[in-house]
Design a protein around this motif. Sequence first.
Motif, PDB file in Angstrom:
ATOM      1  N   ASP A 282       4.226  24.112  55.833  1.00 25.95           N
ATOM      2  CA  ASP A 282       5.429  25.915  56.537  1.00 25.95           C
ATOM      3  C   ASP A 282       6.353  25.114  57.817  1.00 25.95           C
ATOM      4  OD1 ASP A 282       2.766  25.276  57.745  1.00 25.95           O
ATOM      5  OD2 ASP A 282       2.519  26.890  57.298  1.00 25.95           O
ATOM      6  N   ARG A 284       8.315  23.707  60.880  1.00 24.84           N
ATOM      7  CA  ARG A 284       9.462  24.313  60.743  1.00 24.84           C
ATOM      8  C   ARG A 284      10.561  22.913  61.188  1.00 24.84           C
ATOM      9  NH1 ARG A 284      12.863  24.987  65.431  1.00 24.84           N
ATOM     10  NH2 ARG A 284      10.754  25.296  66.538  1.00 24.84           N
ATOM     11  N   ASP A 309      16.434  23.510  53.866  1.00 21.88           N
ATOM     12  CA  ASP A 309      17.233  25.283  54.148  1.00 21.88           C
ATOM     13  C   ASP A 309      16.794  26.029  52.926  1.00 21.88           C
ATOM     14  OD1 ASP A 309      18.689  27.345  56.082  1.00 21.88           O
ATOM     15  OD2 ASP A 309      19.888  27.044  54.598  1.00 21.88           O
ATOM     16  N   HIS A 312      13.564  27.853  52.281  1.00 22.04           N
ATOM     17  CA  HIS A 312      13.641  28.475  53.538  1.00 22.04           C
ATOM     18  C   HIS A 312      14.576  29.050  54.571  1.00 22.04           C
ATOM     19  CE1 HIS A 312      10.094  30.209  56.177  1.00 22.04           C
ATOM     20  NE2 HIS A 312      10.790  30.923  56.763  1.00 22.04           N
ATOM     21  N   ASN A 314      17.333  29.747  56.925  1.00 21.64           N
ATOM     22  CA  ASN A 314      17.437  30.088  58.185  1.00 21.64           C
ATOM     23  C   ASN A 314      16.192  30.176  59.323  1.00 21.64           C
ATOM     24  OD1 ASN A 314      19.901  31.478  57.823  1.00 21.64           O
ATOM     25  ND2 ASN A 314      19.108  33.052  57.156  1.00 21.64           N
ATOM     26  N   TYR A 315      15.469  29.281  59.085  1.00 16.13           N
ATOM     27  CA  TYR A 315      14.253  28.437  59.213  1.00 16.13           C
ATOM     28  C   TYR A 315      14.260  27.744  59.947  1.00 16.13           C
ATOM     29  CZ  TYR A 315       9.010  27.658  59.504  1.00 16.13           C
ATOM     30  OH  TYR A 315       7.876  27.729  60.484  1.00 16.13           O
ATOM     31  N   HIS A 316      14.887  26.412  59.373  1.00 13.99           N
ATOM     32  CA  HIS A 316      14.950  25.006  60.185  1.00 13.99           C
ATOM     33  C   HIS A 316      16.333  25.344  60.998  1.00 13.99           C
ATOM     34  CE1 HIS A 316      11.352  24.604  57.428  1.00 13.99           C
ATOM     35  NE2 HIS A 316      12.183  25.219  56.391  1.00 13.99           N
TER      36      HIS A 316
END
Length: 351
Positions: A282, A284, A309, A312, A314-316
Motif C-alpha cells: 500500500d 505510495r 495508478d 489506486h 489519484n494516490y501516486h
Amino acid sequence: MGSSPSVDITRWRNTVVPFTAGDGFACNLVHVQGPTPAIKGPVLLSHGAGVRANIFCAPVEKTVVDVLIENGFDVWLENWRASIDFAPNEWTLDQAAVCDHPAAVRTIVEQTGCDSVSAIVHCQGSTSFVMSACAGLLPQVKTIVTNAVSLYTIVPGFSKFKLDVAVPLMRRVYPFLNPQWGEDAPSLRTKLLRGVVDLTHHECHNTICKFASFTYGTGFPVLWRHENLNEATHDWLRHEFAHVPMTFFSQMAMCVRRGNLVSLGTFRQLPEDYTAQPPQTDARFVFLTGDKNVCFLPPSQHRAFAFVDKFHPNYHSLHTFNGYGHLDVFMGQNSARDTFPTILQELNKPN
Ligand SMILES: [Zn+2]
C-alpha cells in the motif's frame, strides 16, 4: 575501492550500522545525523549498480542528504550488495529484493523504533527495491520515491542491441565490467575495452566518465548531462564507479526484452512478471524521471505510474524534470533548486 565505507559528508555525524542480508551477505547502512535529533521519520536511500551509498553525497553546495537533514528527516544510506565498498560478487536483482532491502528496512525499524519508513531509490536500487515492495516484502515502507526506472524498463534501441548481443558474448570473457579500467586497465582484455571506449567516446577527458557511459548504455554521456555537473563533481565521480557483474546485465537484458521487470525464478517469494498482478503493497509511489534520461527513457517511469495508478487512482504521482538526465537528478549542481523541493514535498505528505 576500499573495504570499509567512506562517506564524504563530513559536515554531518555518520555511523555505519552493519546488517546481514537474508542469505548471510554482510551489508550496511550509514546513519547520518544532524546536530539536533530528527523530528521526522526515517528515510532510506538506495544507490544504483556499481556505485555506493556515497553517490548521494556529491561535492555540490547542497546534497539531497543535506536537505533531508535540514528538514528534520532521519537519514539512512543503504550499501546493498551491489555497493563497490564490498568485494565484487555476482549479484542479481532478485537477491537484493529478497535478501537485502527487507533486512535493511527491518534494521531501520529496530534501530529507530519507527514502524514506518520512506525510501528514495535510484536506478537498480529502485528496480530491486520496487520488486521487493511489489512482492509484499516491505510492509513497513509507506512512501517510495523512485528515480529513472522501476517497473518498466525502456531503453534506447542501441542499448537494447548491446544487452541482447554484446552481453552474452562478453559475459564469457568479462564476468564484471569496471569503469575504473578507464584509468587503470590491469590486463590485455581490459586494455582492449579501454581501447574501444577511447575510440568511441570523445565527449570529455574524464576516462572514468566515458567508461561509465560505455558500461551503462548509449550516450555521450549516459548517466548525466555534463552541463548539469559542476567541475568538482565531474572529477569526484572518478572514485565512485567500479565493478558491476554480468549477472546483473543478463537479468536486465531479460527485463528489457520483456519491457518490464521480471525475476529469474530463483526465489519463490517473487512473482515472475511484476506487471502480471497488482503490487502487494500500500506504499505510495512517487516516480521521478529526467526528460533527457538516455539510460532509461522517460516512458519507463510514465508506464510504471500508469500501472500503479490503475489500481489506486489519484494516490501516486509522477514528476518529470526538464533538462535532467539520470543521476544528475541527485548530483546536479542545481538539483537543490530543481529536483530536491519536489522530493521533500512528497516526503512531507502524510502517509
Ligand atoms: Zn565526462
